[in-house]
Scaffold this motif. Structure first.
Motif, PDB file in Angstrom:
ATOM      1  N   TYR A 112      33.851 -63.781  30.561  1.00  0.00           N
ATOM      2  CA  TYR A 112      34.409 -63.428  31.877  1.00  0.00           C
ATOM      3  C   TYR A 112      35.307 -62.195  31.787  1.00  0.00           C
ATOM      4  O   TYR A 112      36.008 -62.011  30.779  1.00  0.00           O
TER       5      TYR A 112
ATOM      6  N   LEU B 113      36.884 -63.512  27.165  1.00  0.00           N
ATOM      7  CA  LEU B 113      37.667 -63.224  28.368  1.00  0.00           C
ATOM      8  C   LEU B 113      38.335 -61.864  28.209  1.00  0.00           C
ATOM      9  O   LEU B 113      38.954 -61.601  27.171  1.00  0.00           O
TER      10      LEU B 113
ATOM     11  N   GLU C  23      41.515 -71.151  34.196  1.00  0.00           N
ATOM     12  CA  GLU C  23      40.498 -71.993  34.798  1.00  0.00           C
ATOM     13  C   GLU C  23      39.106 -71.618  34.272  1.00  0.00           C
ATOM     14  O   GLU C  23      38.316 -72.487  33.878  1.00  0.00           O
ATOM     15  N   LYS C  24      38.824 -70.322  34.253  1.00  0.00           N
ATOM     16  CA  LYS C  24      37.494 -69.846  33.847  1.00  0.00           C
ATOM     17  C   LYS C  24      37.170 -70.206  32.398  1.00  0.00           C
ATOM     18  O   LYS C  24      36.026 -70.489  32.063  1.00  0.00           O
TER      19      LYS C  24
ATOM     20  N   LEU D  38      38.341 -60.463  34.304  1.00  0.00           N
ATOM     21  CA  LEU D  38      39.142 -60.591  35.523  1.00  0.00           C
ATOM     22  C   LEU D  38      40.021 -59.364  35.649  1.00  0.00           C
ATOM     23  O   LEU D  38      40.763 -59.040  34.714  1.00  0.00           O
TER      24      LEU D  38
ATOM     25  N   ARG E 180      31.089 -62.461  35.518  1.00  0.00           N
ATOM     26  CA  ARG E 180      30.703 -63.160  34.292  1.00  0.00           C
ATOM     27  C   ARG E 180      29.459 -62.480  33.752  1.00  0.00           C
ATOM     28  O   ARG E 180      28.548 -62.117  34.502  1.00  0.00           O
TER      29      ARG E 180
ATOM     30  N   TRP F 275      36.473 -60.894  39.690  1.00  0.00           N
ATOM     31  CA  TRP F 275      35.990 -61.410  38.400  1.00  0.00           C
ATOM     32  C   TRP F 275      34.473 -61.321  38.325  1.00  0.00           C
ATOM     33  O   TRP F 275      33.778 -61.400  39.345  1.00  0.00           O
TER      34      TRP F 275
END
Ligand code: GLN
Length: 278
Positions: free
Chosen positions: A235, A181, A106-107, A237, A276, A274
């Protein structure tokens, strides 16, 4: 002996060995050995078992009764859309971790050709799922354990998902790299947790479970370096253990953080932290 007879016998043995779902485990063992789905097993009750089949069933049964997880016995764990190969060199992927994969996808929805790093990759379940769902991503998977990386490489071959593998203690072998990510399911159990592990979890590698006295050692090391490895707007996570989310979020939040949050797993437990980067 028919399959029905064996299932009754196996359930009784597993019940006495205090396996938490003895009926299901008996059925799943049979399904694995007979190469059928658990649903199909229901219709095969009258089948007479060949001696060789019975031998294998009984071998698997005694391993399961001794506390070995079903996934290690059958070298298979289901995660996202795949049956991954697992053995005692890697943590068995948990369903809770699917939350992390879904949120990660999603991110990065809006980022083309994302550079992705999955640290502490173990079986590669997270990295390979991401590579599968984002064919345009360049995915790197790292682990401190060479034995774990060999399992992950095997899974890359089995799933056909394209991923680069790096032997690395967290960021040590990744100097100079930048990622859109970063995902991590690090070891996070506390010293106290390690004393009361389920017998199945005791078979999993301590290296993949133990996160120091309070379970947060690896997050502290990650927090010190992570922003250097994130691209602008990238990001990170991280999966966390029950009750750790707020502490981990505090460790990761600093002047480089633009946004952050906590996501619950399917059981309603705070499971993913998470952040960012600016
Ligand atoms: N989720 C695992 C457990 O509860 C722990 C995994 C980990 O430490 N990353 O046993």
């Amino acid at each position: 002996m028919t399959l029905s007879d064996w299932l009754i016998y196996a359930e009784d043995i597993l019940e006495k060995a205090e396996c938490y779902d003895s009926r299901l485990d008996a059925k799943l063992l049979a399904a694995g050995v007979l190469k059928k789905s658990p649903g199909e097993i229901r219709f095969l009750g009258n089948c007479a078992l060949k001696d060789e089949t019975l031998d294998i069933l009984n071998q698997y049964l005694s391993r399961r009764a001794a506390g070995e997880p079903l996934q290690y016995i059958e070298n298979t764990a289901y995660f996202m859309d795949f049956a991954f190969f697992v053995d005692e060199n890697v943590l068995i992927p948990r369903q809770d971790t699917e939350t992390l994969v879904e949120l990660a996808l999603e991110k990065i929805k809006g980022i083309k050709n994302p550079e992705v790093l999955d640290m502490c990759t173990g079986s590669g379940a997270i990295a390979l799922s991401l590579a599968h769902y984002r064919k345009d991503a360049r995915v790197t998977a790292s682990d401190i354990s060479e034995d774990a990386l060999n399992v992950a490489k095997k899974n890359a071959f089995l799933t056909g998902a394209k991923t680069e593998f790096v032997l690395s203690d967290l960021f040590n072998a990744l100097a100079g790299r930048k990622f859109d990510l970063i995902t991590v399911n690090p070891p996070y159990l506390t010293k106290e947790d390690m004393k009361s592990l389920q017998k199945e979890v005791k078979r999993e590698p301590a290296l993949a479970l133990y996160g120091g006295e309070d379970g947060l050692d690896i997050y502290r090391r990650i927090a010190r370096e992570i922003y250097r490895f994130l691209s602008p707007g990238g990001y990170a996570l991280l999966e966390v253990g029950q009750g750790q989310a707020k502490d981990v979020l505090a460790l990761l939040s600093n002047e480089n953080t633009s946004e952050s949050g906590i996501e619950k797993d399917l059981c309603g437990i705070d499971r993913v932290v998470w952040i960012r980067s600016l």
